[in-house]
Design a protein around this motif. Structure first.
Motif, PDB file in Angstrom:
ATOM      1  N   GLY A 200      -2.120 -14.059   6.527  1.00 35.36           N
ATOM      2  CA  GLY A 200      -1.388 -12.808   6.270  1.00 35.36           C
ATOM      3  C   GLY A 200      -1.524 -12.390   4.810  1.00 35.36           C
ATOM      4  N   TYR A 201      -1.719 -11.100   4.596  1.00 35.36           N
ATOM      5  CA  TYR A 201      -1.764 -10.597   3.221  1.00 35.36           C
ATOM      6  C   TYR A 201      -0.320 -10.423   2.730  1.00 35.36           C
ATOM      7  N   ALA A 202      -0.080 -10.755   1.469  1.00 37.57           N
ATOM      8  CA  ALA A 202       1.285 -10.688   0.920  1.00 37.57           C
ATOM      9  C   ALA A 202       1.660  -9.242   0.589  1.00 37.57           C
ATOM     10  N   ARG A 253     -16.297 -13.152  -3.539  1.00 36.48           N
ATOM     11  CA  ARG A 253     -15.486 -12.057  -4.081  1.00 36.48           C
ATOM     12  C   ARG A 253     -15.359 -11.012  -2.986  1.00 36.48           C
ATOM     13  N   CYS A 254     -14.293 -10.243  -3.016  1.00 38.40           N
ATOM     14  CA  CYS A 254     -14.063  -9.338  -1.891  1.00 38.40           C
ATOM     15  C   CYS A 254     -14.975  -8.117  -1.960  1.00 38.40           C
ATOM     16  N   THR A 255     -15.155  -7.508  -0.799  1.00 37.66           N
ATOM     17  CA  THR A 255     -15.981  -6.305  -0.649  1.00 37.66           C
ATOM     18  C   THR A 255     -15.088  -5.217  -0.046  1.00 37.66           C
ATOM     19  N   PRO A 256     -14.225  -4.610  -0.867  1.00 34.67           N
ATOM     20  CA  PRO A 256     -13.211  -3.713  -0.272  1.00 34.67           C
ATOM     21  C   PRO A 256     -13.805  -2.496   0.421  1.00 34.67           C
ATOM     22  N   TRP A 257     -14.989  -2.040  -0.017  1.00 30.81           N
ATOM     23  CA  TRP A 257     -15.587  -0.864   0.626  1.00 30.81           C
ATOM     24  C   TRP A 257     -16.197  -1.198   1.984  1.00 30.81           C
ATOM     25  N   ARG A 269      -7.420   3.831  -1.362  1.00 30.30           N
ATOM     26  CA  ARG A 269      -8.039   2.994  -2.396  1.00 30.30           C
ATOM     27  C   ARG A 269      -7.176   1.767  -2.648  1.00 30.30           C
ATOM     28  N   PRO A 270      -7.745   0.571  -2.784  1.00 29.95           N
ATOM     29  CA  PRO A 270      -9.163   0.300  -2.604  1.00 29.95           C
ATOM     30  C   PRO A 270      -9.502  -0.178  -1.192  1.00 29.95           C
ATOM     31  N   CYS A 271      -8.466  -0.551  -0.394  1.00 26.90           N
ATOM     32  CA  CYS A 271      -8.794  -1.251   0.856  1.00 26.90           C
ATOM     33  C   CYS A 271      -7.690  -1.045   1.881  1.00 26.90           C
ATOM     34  N   TYR A 272      -7.857  -1.675   3.008  1.00 22.13           N
ATOM     35  CA  TYR A 272      -6.884  -1.590   4.104  1.00 22.13           C
ATOM     36  C   TYR A 272      -5.512  -2.144   3.695  1.00 22.13           C
ATOM     37  N   LEU A 273      -5.518  -3.123   2.795  1.00 20.99           N
ATOM     38  CA  LEU A 273      -4.281  -3.838   2.469  1.00 20.99           C
ATOM     39  C   LEU A 273      -3.505  -3.216   1.326  1.00 20.99           C
ATOM     40  N   LEU A 274      -4.207  -2.514   0.467  1.00 19.39           N
ATOM     41  CA  LEU A 274      -3.593  -1.992  -0.765  1.00 19.39           C
ATOM     42  C   LEU A 274      -3.750  -0.487  -0.849  1.00 19.39           C
ATOM     43  N   GLY A 275      -2.645   0.230  -0.983  1.00 20.31           N
ATOM     44  CA  GLY A 275      -2.707   1.686  -1.148  1.00 20.31           C
ATOM     45  C   GLY A 275      -2.401   2.051  -2.590  1.00 20.31           C
ATOM     46  N   ARG A 293     -11.822  -2.881 -10.729  1.00 17.30           N
ATOM     47  CA  ARG A 293     -10.396  -3.090 -11.034  1.00 17.30           C
ATOM     48  C   ARG A 293      -9.691  -3.915  -9.951  1.00 17.30           C
ATOM     49  N   TYR A 294     -10.409  -4.168  -8.819  1.00 20.87           N
ATOM     50  CA  TYR A 294      -9.762  -4.827  -7.681  1.00 20.87           C
ATOM     51  C   TYR A 294     -10.462  -6.136  -7.332  1.00 20.87           C
ATOM     52  N   GLY A 295      -9.814  -6.893  -6.475  1.00 16.60           N
ATOM     53  CA  GLY A 295     -10.376  -8.162  -6.012  1.00 16.60           C
ATOM     54  C   GLY A 295      -9.741  -9.335  -6.748  1.00 16.60           C
ATOM     55  N   THR A 296      -9.823 -10.488  -6.121  1.00 21.73           N
ATOM     56  CA  THR A 296      -9.261 -11.709  -6.711  1.00 21.73           C
ATOM     57  C   THR A 296      -9.892 -11.954  -8.080  1.00 21.73           C
ATOM     58  N   GLY A 297      -9.072 -12.225  -9.057  1.00 20.02           N
ATOM     59  CA  GLY A 297      -9.567 -12.436 -10.425  1.00 20.02           C
ATOM     60  C   GLY A 297      -9.494 -11.163 -11.248  1.00 20.02           C
ATOM     61  N   LYS A 301      -2.409  -8.237  -7.511  1.00 19.45           N
ATOM     62  CA  LYS A 301      -2.047  -8.106  -6.093  1.00 19.45           C
ATOM     63  C   LYS A 301      -3.123  -8.697  -5.176  1.00 19.45           C
ATOM     64  N   CYS A 302      -4.293  -9.000  -5.742  1.00 17.98           N
ATOM     65  CA  CYS A 302      -5.391  -9.550  -4.931  1.00 17.98           C
ATOM     66  C   CYS A 302      -5.478 -11.074  -5.037  1.00 17.98           C
ATOM     67  N   ALA A 303      -4.595 -11.675  -5.854  1.00 14.51           N
ATOM     68  CA  ALA A 303      -4.752 -13.090  -6.197  1.00 14.51           C
ATOM     69  C   ALA A 303      -4.905 -13.991  -4.973  1.00 14.51           C
ATOM     70  N   ASP A 304      -4.066 -13.814  -3.968  1.00 15.16           N
ATOM     71  CA  ASP A 304      -4.069 -14.740  -2.828  1.00 15.16           C
ATOM     72  C   ASP A 304      -4.739 -14.176  -1.579  1.00 15.16           C
ATOM     73  N   CYS A 305      -5.376 -13.034  -1.704  1.00 16.89           N
ATOM     74  CA  CYS A 305      -5.943 -12.389  -0.508  1.00 16.89           C
ATOM     75  C   CYS A 305      -7.204 -13.115  -0.026  1.00 16.89           C
ATOM     76  N   MET A 306      -7.225 -13.450   1.257  1.00 17.29           N
ATOM     77  CA  MET A 306      -8.443 -13.995   1.892  1.00 17.29           C
ATOM     78  C   MET A 306      -8.648 -13.332   3.258  1.00 17.29           C
ATOM     79  N   SER A 309     -10.584  -8.240   6.339  1.00 17.11           N
ATOM     80  CA  SER A 309     -10.939  -6.863   5.975  1.00 17.11           C
ATOM     81  C   SER A 309     -11.501  -6.786   4.549  1.00 17.11           C
ATOM     82  N   GLY A 310     -11.256  -7.792   3.729  1.00 19.09           N
ATOM     83  CA  GLY A 310     -11.842  -7.817   2.395  1.00 19.09           C
ATOM     84  C   GLY A 310     -13.063  -8.707   2.280  1.00 19.09           C
ATOM     85  N   TYR A 311     -13.138  -9.733   3.127  1.00 17.75           N
ATOM     86  CA  TYR A 311     -14.148 -10.778   2.902  1.00 17.75           C
ATOM     87  C   TYR A 311     -15.190 -10.935   4.011  1.00 17.75           C
ATOM     88  N   GLU A 312     -14.952 -10.338   5.182  1.00 12.72           N
ATOM     89  CA  GLU A 312     -15.982 -10.458   6.239  1.00 12.72           C
ATOM     90  C   GLU A 312     -17.263  -9.760   5.802  1.00 12.72           C
TER      91      GLU A 312
HETATM   92  S1  SF4 Z   1      -8.825  -8.907  -2.605  1.00 14.09           S
HETATM   93 FE1  SF4 Z   1      -7.862  -8.214  -0.706  1.00 14.09          FE
HETATM   94  S2  SF4 Z   1      -6.202  -6.834  -1.376  1.00 14.09           S
HETATM   95 FE2  SF4 Z   1      -7.643  -7.060  -3.110  1.00 14.09          FE
HETATM   96  S3  SF4 Z   1      -9.076  -5.363  -2.930  1.00 14.09           S
HETATM   97 FE3  SF4 Z   1      -9.977  -7.124  -1.882  1.00 14.09          FE
HETATM   98  S4  SF4 Z   1      -9.358  -6.877   0.257  1.00 14.09           S
HETATM   99 FE4  SF4 Z   1      -8.038  -5.556  -0.963  1.00 14.09          FE
END
Ligand code: SF4
Length: 381
Positions: A200-202, A253-257, A269-275, A293-297, A301-306, A309-312
């Motif tokens: 679950g995304y936080a 690293r995530c691929t929000p697009w 912007r940038p992804c399904y989880l974050l408006g 500006r987005y993604g873990t690191g 707000k992206c710190a714990d996201c796995m 929708s971001g990583y597939e």
């Molecule tokens: S890490 Fe997760 S919340 Fe952050 S931009 Fe990527 S998919 Fe969205």
């Protein structure tokens, strides 16, 4: 096979074409949210905390199909809210299938049996039923008794009528590996075509903030689950490399697009989880978003996201670049022992910005202005 061969070939050809054309950022799955209203109020949901004026809005059939055309992704996942509350959703699905794109209709299944007649089984259409575990775990997760029972009944009806059915399972920190493993055994026995699983995304707006998983705990949990699944033939609708990532074996690293989102506010912007903002067109989303500006690191707000929708999409890109690695992982399954891949450092991430209320206030003011314009005597002339 959890993904139809036709889908694998079409998506594979699409990805290969993007790479051959040197397209750096391309969408794989359009996340279409035709409405936010839901008939449940789950404790881990960050999607329904809007005032009534927003919850009452719907994307029209034309808006939905326009987004499908604009984006061009080969797969469309219809989410919400509860999409089946949209009275014309079957027309949206019909239009997407007519365009030879693969539709996953995410639902909590409360209305599914009633609506089955409106949909046609076929390789381009899959019901994606939200189930977060067995009866006890799922009913607790959705904060209502009896929902698991109704979902299982609806899955049975849909399978009997020849539909493809997946389950969509989100895990939180109370998840017990042995119970999750038993649940996966049970859904496979029900005849579901595939399992989509994610931590679950936080969501900052979710009522329950205490049970989201951190990255270390997520990886340990998935290792424990996959270890119990050895030799079981669980059929996941996700790539082997994404599952290997969940088990801590890939530094992605995530691929929000990869999974762009279209909803009432626009292209999110940038992804399904974050408006964090909204673009008026898909092109504007892709070209004018400052993705770094987005993604873990990069962002707190992206710190714990796995989440998938971001990583597939990251895993799919990796598979295209490293087919032998992807093949080896697909053959042996996710590795559940040994050292984990290095973690992304969080020291440089920028602090969270809280913009939700501003977007909602702006949208509500726009709605009020439109309403008073429509009601003003001048507009009646
Ligand atoms: S890490 Fe997760 S919340 Fe952050 S931009 Fe990527 S998919 Fe969205």
């Amino acid at each position: 096979m959890s993904v139809p061969l036709q889908q694998m070939l079409r998506v594979g050809a699409y990805v290969a074409k993007q790479h051959l054309m040197g397209v750096r950022r391309y969408p794989l799955v359009l996340m279409l949210e035709p409405l936010f209203r839901c008939n449940l109020a789950c404790s881990g949901c960050g999607k329904i905390d809007y005032p009534d004026e927003i919850l009452n809005q719907r994307l029209s059939v034309e808006d939905c199909l326009g987004a499908v055309e604009e984006c061009g992704a080969p797969v469309v996942s219809i989410a919400g809210g509860e999409p089946l509350l949209h009275k014309e959703l079957h027309l949206v699905v019909e239009g997407i299938v007519r365009r030879r794109k693969f539709v996953y209709l995410c639902t909590n299944a409360l209305l599914m049996e009633k609506k089955l007649d409106l949909y046609e089984p076929g390789p381009f259409f899959t019901w994606s039923v939200h189930l977060d575990g067995g009866r006890e775990e799922h009913d607790r997760s959705v904060c209502q008794d009896g929902v698991f029972e109704r979902a299982v009944e609806a899955i049975g009806q849909a399978k009997a009528r020849g539909f493809r059915v997946n389950i969509n399972c989100t895990l939180f920190n109370q998840a017990a590996p042995d119970k999750v493993a038993r649940f996966f055994d049970d859904v496979m026995a029900m005849g579901v075509n595939g399992i989509t699983v994610s931590p679950g995304y936080a969501y900052e707006r979710a009522p329950d903030q205490a049970h989201f998983l951190n990255r270390r705990r997520t990886k340990e949990l998935f290792r424990d689950i996959f270890r119990l699944g050895r030799g079981k033939r669980w059929s996941f609708s996700q790539s082997g490399l994404f599952l290997d990532y969940l088990a801590g074996n890939q530094s992605y690293r995530c691929t929000p697009w990869g999974n762009p989102t279209r909803n009432y506010f626009g292209w999110q912007r940038p992804c399904y989880l974050l408006g964090e903002g909204y673009a008026k067109s898909f092109r504007e989303l892709m070209e004018e978003t400052d993705w770094d500006r987005y993604g873990t690191g990069n962002y707190e707000k992206c710190a714990d996201c796995m989440v998938h929708s971001g990583y597939e999409a990251t895993a799919v890109t990796d598979a295209v670049k490293n087919p032998l690695k992807a093949f080896a992982v697909a053959m042996r399954g996710p590795r559940t022992e040994g050292a984990m891949a290095p973690e992304i450092a969080l020291e440089q991430q920028r602090p969270a910005e809280f913009v939700f209320s501003r977007h909602v206030e702006d949208a509500v003011q726009r709605l009020h202005r439109a309403k008073s314009l429509a009601e003003s005597p001048a507009s009646a002339d």
